[in-house]
Design a protein around this motif. Structure first.
Motif, PDB file in Angstrom:
ATOM      1  N   PHE A  78       0.832  -1.204   0.000  1.00  0.00           N
ATOM      2  CA  PHE A  78       0.000   0.000   0.000  1.00  0.00           C
ATOM      3  C   PHE A  78       0.867   1.255   0.000  1.00  0.00           C
ATOM      4  CE2 PHE A  78      -1.917   3.399   2.574  1.00  0.00           C
ATOM      5  CZ  PHE A  78      -3.027   3.697   1.797  1.00  0.00           C
ATOM      6  N   SER A  79       1.946   1.235   0.781  1.00  0.00           N
ATOM      7  CA  SER A  79       2.837   2.394   0.832  1.00  0.00           C
ATOM      8  C   SER A  79       3.486   2.659  -0.522  1.00  0.00           C
ATOM      9  CB  SER A  79       3.918   2.169   1.894  1.00  0.00           C
ATOM     10  OG  SER A  79       4.815   3.257   1.953  1.00  0.00           O
ATOM     11  N   ILE A  80       3.791   1.590  -1.248  1.00  0.00           N
ATOM     12  CA  ILE A  80       4.454   1.730  -2.549  1.00  0.00           C
ATOM     13  C   ILE A  80       3.469   2.144  -3.639  1.00  0.00           C
ATOM     14  CG2 ILE A  80       5.639   0.469  -4.400  1.00  0.00           C
ATOM     15  CD1 ILE A  80       6.916  -1.260  -2.207  1.00  0.00           C
ATOM     16  N   ALA A  81       2.320   1.473  -3.688  1.00  0.00           N
ATOM     17  CA  ALA A  81       1.417   1.623  -4.837  1.00  0.00           C
ATOM     18  C   ALA A  81       0.053   2.185  -4.479  1.00  0.00           C
ATOM     19  CB  ALA A  81       1.247   0.266  -5.526  1.00  0.00           C
ATOM     20  N   GLY A 114       4.121  -4.463  -4.346  1.00  0.00           N
ATOM     21  CA  GLY A 114       3.986  -3.042  -4.664  1.00  0.00           C
ATOM     22  C   GLY A 114       4.656  -2.674  -5.971  1.00  0.00           C
ATOM     23  N   TRP A 115       5.861  -3.186  -6.177  1.00  0.00           N
ATOM     24  CA  TRP A 115       6.575  -2.874  -7.424  1.00  0.00           C
ATOM     25  C   TRP A 115       5.914  -3.538  -8.630  1.00  0.00           C
ATOM     26  CZ3 TRP A 115      11.625  -4.134  -4.405  1.00  0.00           C
ATOM     27  CH2 TRP A 115      11.976  -3.012  -3.641  1.00  0.00           C
ATOM     28  N   LEU A 116       5.344  -4.717  -8.435  1.00  0.00           N
ATOM     29  CA  LEU A 116       4.627  -5.367  -9.533  1.00  0.00           C
ATOM     30  C   LEU A 116       3.396  -4.556  -9.936  1.00  0.00           C
ATOM     31  CD1 LEU A 116       4.829  -9.137  -8.503  1.00  0.00           C
ATOM     32  CD2 LEU A 116       5.749  -8.121 -10.598  1.00  0.00           C
ATOM     33  N   GLY A 119       4.634  -1.648 -11.941  1.00  0.00           N
ATOM     34  CA  GLY A 119       5.044  -2.111 -13.261  1.00  0.00           C
ATOM     35  C   GLY A 119       3.859  -2.432 -14.152  1.00  0.00           C
ATOM     36  N   THR A 120       2.839  -3.044 -13.566  1.00  0.00           N
ATOM     37  CA  THR A 120       1.637  -3.373 -14.343  1.00  0.00           C
ATOM     38  C   THR A 120       0.947  -2.109 -14.838  1.00  0.00           C
ATOM     39  OG1 THR A 120       1.311  -5.386 -13.022  1.00  0.00           O
ATOM     40  CG2 THR A 120      -0.568  -4.585 -14.296  1.00  0.00           C
ATOM     41  N   ILE A 121       0.814  -1.138 -13.950  1.00  0.00           N
ATOM     42  CA  ILE A 121       0.167   0.122 -14.333  1.00  0.00           C
ATOM     43  C   ILE A 121       0.947   0.830 -15.433  1.00  0.00           C
ATOM     44  CG2 ILE A 121      -0.437   2.429 -13.503  1.00  0.00           C
ATOM     45  CD1 ILE A 121      -1.050   1.152 -10.779  1.00  0.00           C
ATOM     46  N   VAL A 139      -4.903  -5.084 -12.882  1.00  0.00           N
ATOM     47  CA  VAL A 139      -3.776  -4.820 -11.975  1.00  0.00           C
ATOM     48  C   VAL A 139      -3.732  -5.814 -10.814  1.00  0.00           C
ATOM     49  CG1 VAL A 139      -2.774  -3.152 -10.369  1.00  0.00           C
ATOM     50  CG2 VAL A 139      -3.580  -2.397 -12.612  1.00  0.00           C
ATOM     51  N   PRO A 140      -4.829  -6.006 -10.071  1.00  0.00           N
ATOM     52  CA  PRO A 140      -4.741  -6.959  -8.960  1.00  0.00           C
ATOM     53  C   PRO A 140      -4.467  -8.385  -9.409  1.00  0.00           C
ATOM     54  CG  PRO A 140      -6.995  -6.174  -9.234  1.00  0.00           C
ATOM     55  CD  PRO A 140      -6.135  -5.318 -10.088  1.00  0.00           C
ATOM     56  N   PHE A 141      -5.020  -8.780 -10.565  1.00  0.00           N
ATOM     57  CA  PHE A 141      -4.798 -10.155 -11.022  1.00  0.00           C
ATOM     58  C   PHE A 141      -3.346 -10.378 -11.424  1.00  0.00           C
ATOM     59  CE2 PHE A 141      -4.384 -13.000 -14.721  1.00  0.00           C
ATOM     60  CZ  PHE A 141      -4.615 -14.203 -14.067  1.00  0.00           C
ATOM     61  N   ILE A 142      -2.811  -9.510 -12.272  1.00  0.00           N
ATOM     62  CA  ILE A 142      -1.444  -9.707 -12.762  1.00  0.00           C
ATOM     63  C   ILE A 142      -0.442  -9.637 -11.614  1.00  0.00           C
ATOM     64  CG2 ILE A 142       0.386  -8.701 -14.175  1.00  0.00           C
ATOM     65  CD1 ILE A 142      -1.698  -7.929 -16.223  1.00  0.00           C
ATOM     66  N   ALA A 143      -0.557  -8.616 -10.769  1.00  0.00           N
ATOM     67  CA  ALA A 143       0.395  -8.461  -9.670  1.00  0.00           C
ATOM     68  C   ALA A 143       0.279  -9.604  -8.668  1.00  0.00           C
ATOM     69  CB  ALA A 143       0.175  -7.120  -8.974  1.00  0.00           C
TER      70      ALA A 143
END
Length: 212
Positions: A78-81, A114-116, A119-121, A139-143
Motif C-alpha cells: 500500500f505504501s508503494i502503490a 507493490g513494485w509489480l 510495473g503493471t500500471i 492490476v490486482p490479477f497480474i500483480a
C-alpha cells in the motif's frame, strides 16, 4: 549511482509505514492472547466446539498475531502503490505464510507486490474501452498472480530455510550471548523513542517472536 537508486526505492519509508499499521494489530491481538492465556485460556481451542470465554480470547489473539505476515505485506504494498497495492500485498503475504516464509517472506513479498503493481500500471496498456478494468481486475490479477508464483516457486523456499536457520541459531545461544543481544536491542530501541531505529528494532524483535 547505485546508492542513489537504492535511496530512490524508499525502502525504509515503506517499512515504517507498514509498521505503523502493524503496531495496533500487535497491541490488540497481543493483549487478547496474553489475557486469555493468563486466565487459563487455550490459544489452540476449537471454537466450533465447547470453549470458555478465555479460550476464545486467547484463540482470537493468536489468530490475529498469525496474520502479521499478511499485514506487513499489505502495508508495504500500500505504501508503494497506494490502494491498488492492497489486494496483491494481501495475497502475496498469504502465499508467504502458506509456503512457510513467515514474517520475513511477508516483508519481502510486500515490496515485490507493490513494485509489480507499479510495473503493471506502467507497462500494461489496454484499449480505451477496457481501461475501466485496470484497477478492478487487470492490476490486482497480474500483480497477485506473478507475485504469488515468485513467492511459492522461487524465493519462498530459501526464505523459509533462512528463517529456520535463524531460529535454530537463536535457540542455541548461551546465557552470555542472550544478555549481549538483549542489551544491544534495548539500547537501539531507546535511541530515538519511536523513530526509525526504534521501529526497525521492533520489526526485528517481532520477527523473532513470530519465529518462536
Amino acid at each position: 549511482m547505485m546508492k542513489h537508486f537504492i535511496k530512490s526505492l524508499r525502502l525504509k519509508n515503506h517499512l515504517l509505514t507498514a509498521i505503523s499499521f502493524l503496531i495496533p494489530v500487535v497491541c490488540g491481538a497481543g493483549f487478547m492472547i496474553a489475557i486469555g492465556l493468563a486466565m487459563g485460556g487455550n490459544s489452540s481451542a476449537d471454537l466450533t466446539k465447547s470453549f470458555t470465554f478465555w479460550d476464545a480470547l486467547a484463540k482470537l489473539g493468536g489468530t490475529g498475531l498469525g496474520m502479521l505476515p499478511m499485514i506487513i505485506s499489505t502495508g508495504i504494498a500500500f505504501s508503494i502503490a497506494d490502494k491498488p497495492g492492497i489486494a496483491p500485498g494481501l495475497i502475496v503475504g498469504l502465499a508467504a505464510e502458506a509456503i512457510g516464509a513467515g514474517f520475513i517472506g511477508g516483508l519481502i513479498g510486500g515490496y515485490m507486490a507493490g513494485w509489480l503493481v507499479l510495473g503493471t500500471i506502467k507497462y500494461v496498456k489496454l484499449p480505451n474501452w477496457a481501461n475501466g478494468l485496470m484497477p478492478m481486475l487487470i492490476v490486482p490479477f497480474i500483480a497477485s498472480f506473478i507475485g504469488s508464483i515468485i513467492m511459492v516457486y522461487i524465493i519462498g523456499g530459501p526464505i523459509g530455510w533462512l528463517t529456520t536457520g535463524l531460529t535454530h541459531y537463536l535457540s542455541t545461544l548461551n546465557g552470555t550471548s542472550k544478555l549481549f543481544y538483549g542489551l544491544m536491542i534495548g539500547v537501539l530501541a531507546s535511541v530515538d523513542y519511536g523513530g526509525p531505529i526504534n521501529k526497525t528494532v521492533f520489526a526485528f524483535v517481532l520477527t523473532m517472536q513470530l519465529l518462536g
